[in-house]
Write an enzyme that holds these catalytic residues in place. Structure first.
Site, mmCIF file in Angstrom:
data_model
loop_
_atom_site.group_PDB
_atom_site.id
_atom_site.type_symbol
_atom_site.label_atom_id
_atom_site.label_comp_id
_atom_site.label_asym_id
_atom_site.label_seq_id
_atom_site.Cartn_x
_atom_site.Cartn_y
_atom_site.Cartn_z
ATOM 1 C CG ASP A 260 -1.816 1.021 1.185
ATOM 2 O OD1 ASP A 260 -2.714 1.228 0.381
ATOM 3 O OD2 ASP A 260 -1.662 1.896 2.263
ATOM 4 C CD GLU B 155 15.416 -14.321 4.085
ATOM 5 O OE1 GLU B 155 16.233 -13.483 4.357
ATOM 6 O OE2 GLU B 155 14.516 -14.741 4.821
#
Length: 553
Positions: A216, A266
């Protein structure tokens, strides 16, 4: 097409790191989707109860708008706790159940993350209010002394996005910055603790199985507050800032997203991310880079009237930008912040040539000018087939698959949007597109829940309900289901080749012989050679009517 037939076509490789590039993503505004306990507010169990419906649509992913603890000063975008669920919506166990249900149906989950500001009820902000001037707790936010001899004036004359001053005063006399509502204090992203905490949040949700994040106000995190603060009259326009505006789209924001990308990578497959960044088109590429968020919203079609030239321009520009940065474009017509496009397309064009955003119509409580509902829906149906034929990812907003119109007649006493209150009624706000969905033809809340609904549903909602359209082969719901199933079978590479054979028609081919033709003109046009596999409205013999899209192979 039955739900079973749709499900057979939608097996997706869950390990594909590029799943997002041409995905169909369905936005759920959780408080208005489905209510499981009859309290008038949608919740996570309500969504779980409708997973079979989502599966029948044939979507690839759900984007879940904020579900965090919140006082709802801004519809959930004022977050009290980034690593929990609002108890009115459920629990973390419910969230885990939702992830499992969606993944079991082959549907990915993208969640909203709101990094520019917390709520004023967030633990950090409460600590800041209780701490002295200059404390470490206050340094997580943007506090300043006031202007004037006694500090009683705001530090600058800046306006918030929702109207009124962008500064609010605390009891001890200092002021804090809030680019949105006063209940949404801006974080200080020069503070290492803030940066580290959001990395923890990314891992928290990724560890729970979240597949991606919608970021956002991604362009607002870094600010230049070098004093003296400039007057608003000297600020560059946000749309032309070129990275030099003190509040928006500063270069330093990309250092943050480089760190985020390292965390997202990751995981196997890497978590996706898409930026909500209201920046010039050429500057979106930085947000969508491979070492950044990876993708950024393109709102250009959302902000375009139904117009041949404008649509062609937007599509060409954004496909070129996606090619430049190795990302994929995003296409969207409606979301939780704008008047639904089935209504916008039925309103007269602005005589001054501005985009018809429907805001003036909202201020008349949906009475002036009159919406041509049939025309608006016809164009909306044509638009979705055009969008789904384009390379890139398509974002759908809950209810558009029903052809839902904007609710313009909400009474003032029922409004919730801070834009209405802070503008003192100069804007009606965004509540009209957030009215809870109709699932059944009748009932207290048209099947939304056993109680009422937090925003009032109009009497005409039943005719747009899932129940009303479920068995109608010509319904808008049926069109969406067919389109998503056919798209999955036709979608291959991300190429596009224009064919300029008919005036006022957007005609292009995709790899594998897939053709899409949209007639923006007033008269029917001849269709090209090929077998028509789907059209947004009935054909007129061998001709494509006005405001209609057809797919051919």
């Amino acid at each position: 097409m039955t739900s079973t037939e749709t499900q057979v076509t939608r097996a997706v490789d869950s390990s594909d790191p590029d799943w997002w590039r041409q995905a169909v993503v369905y936005q759920i505004y959780p408080r208005s989707f489905a209510d499981s306990n009859g309290d008038g507010i949608g919740d996570l169990q309500g969504i779980i109860s409708r997973v079979s419906y989502l599966t029948s649509l044939g979507i690839d992913a759900v984007w879940l708008s904020p579900f965090y603890p919140s006082a709802l000063a801004d519809g959930g975008y004022d977050v009290d706790d980034y690593r929990n669920v609002d108890p009115r919506l459920g629990t973390l166990s419910d969230f885990d159940e939702l992830v499992a249900a969606l993944h079991g149906a082959g549907i990915k989950l993208i969640v909203d993350i709101v990094p520019n500001h917390t709520s004023n009820l967030h633990e950090w902000f409460q600590q800041a209010l209780a701490s002295p001037v200059g404390s470490a707790a206050r340094d997580r936010y943007i506090f300043r002394d006031g202007a004037g001899p006694d500090g009683s004036e705001p530090p600058s004359d800046w306006d918030s996005v929702f109207g009124g001053s962008a500064w609010a005063q605390t009891p001890d006399g200092q002021w804090y910055l809030h680019l949105f509502a006063a209940e949404q204090p801006d974080l200080n992203w020069d503070n290492a603790e803030v940066r580290d905490d959001f990395l923890t949040t990314l891992r928290f949700w990724s560890d729970r199985g979240v597949d991606g994040f919608r970021v956002d106000v991604a362009h607002a995190l870094i600010k230049d507050l070098t004093e003296p603060l400039p007057s608003k009259t000297t600020l560059p326009r946000q749309s032309e800032s070129n990275g030099e505006h003190p509040l928006w789209d500063r270069e330093g924001v990309h250092e943050i997203y480089t760190e985020w990308r390292k965390v997202l990578n990751e995981y196997d497959p890497p978590r996706s991310a898409v930026a909500e960044a209201f920046v010039p088109a050429a500057r979106r590429a930085r947000y969508a880079s491979a070492d950044g968020l990876g993708q950024a919203f393109n709102f250009d079609l959302l902000q375009a009237d139904w117009d041949f030239g404008r649509f062609r321009q937007v599509i060409e520009e954004n496909l070129a930008l996606a090619d430049e940065n190795g990302s994929s474009s995003t296409w969207v017509f409606s979301n939780h912040d704008v008047v639904r496009h089935a209504t916008r397309y039925g309103l007269p064009r602005d005589p001054e040539g501005a985009w018809q955003d429907g805001k003036a119509w909202l201020l008349s409580n949906g009475t002036e000018p009159t919406v041509d509902v049939e025309l608006g829906l016809r164009r909306a149906r044509a638009a979705v087939l055009l969008m789904l034929a384009l390379p890139g990812s398509a974002y759908l907003y809950q209810g558009e698959e029903l052809g839902l119109q904007e609710v313009g007649e909400l009474p003032a006493a029922n409004l919730q949007d801070p834009a209405y209150f802070r503008s003192k009624g100069a804007e009606k706000g965004r509540d009209g597109c957030r009215v809870p969905l109709p699932w059944t033809v009748g009932g207290l809340s048209f099947g939304f829940g056993s109680g009422g609904s937090h925003l009032l549903q109009p009497t005409w909602f039943g005719s747009y309900s899932v129940e009303a359209q479920e068995s109608d082969a010509a319904s808008t719901l049926s069109l969406y289901r067919k389109a998503l199933a056919v798209r999955r079978g036709l979608q291959t590479g991300a190429g596009l080749e224009w064919i300029d054979d008919v005036e006022w028609a957007l005609h292009f081919t995709r790899p594998g012989g897939w053709q899409s033709v949209t007639n923006f003109g007033a008269a029917p046009i001849e269709l090209p050679d090929g077998a028509v596999v789907l059209s947004s409205a009935p054909l007129e013999g061998a001709k494509l009517p006005a405001d209609t899209t057809a797919w051919l192979i």
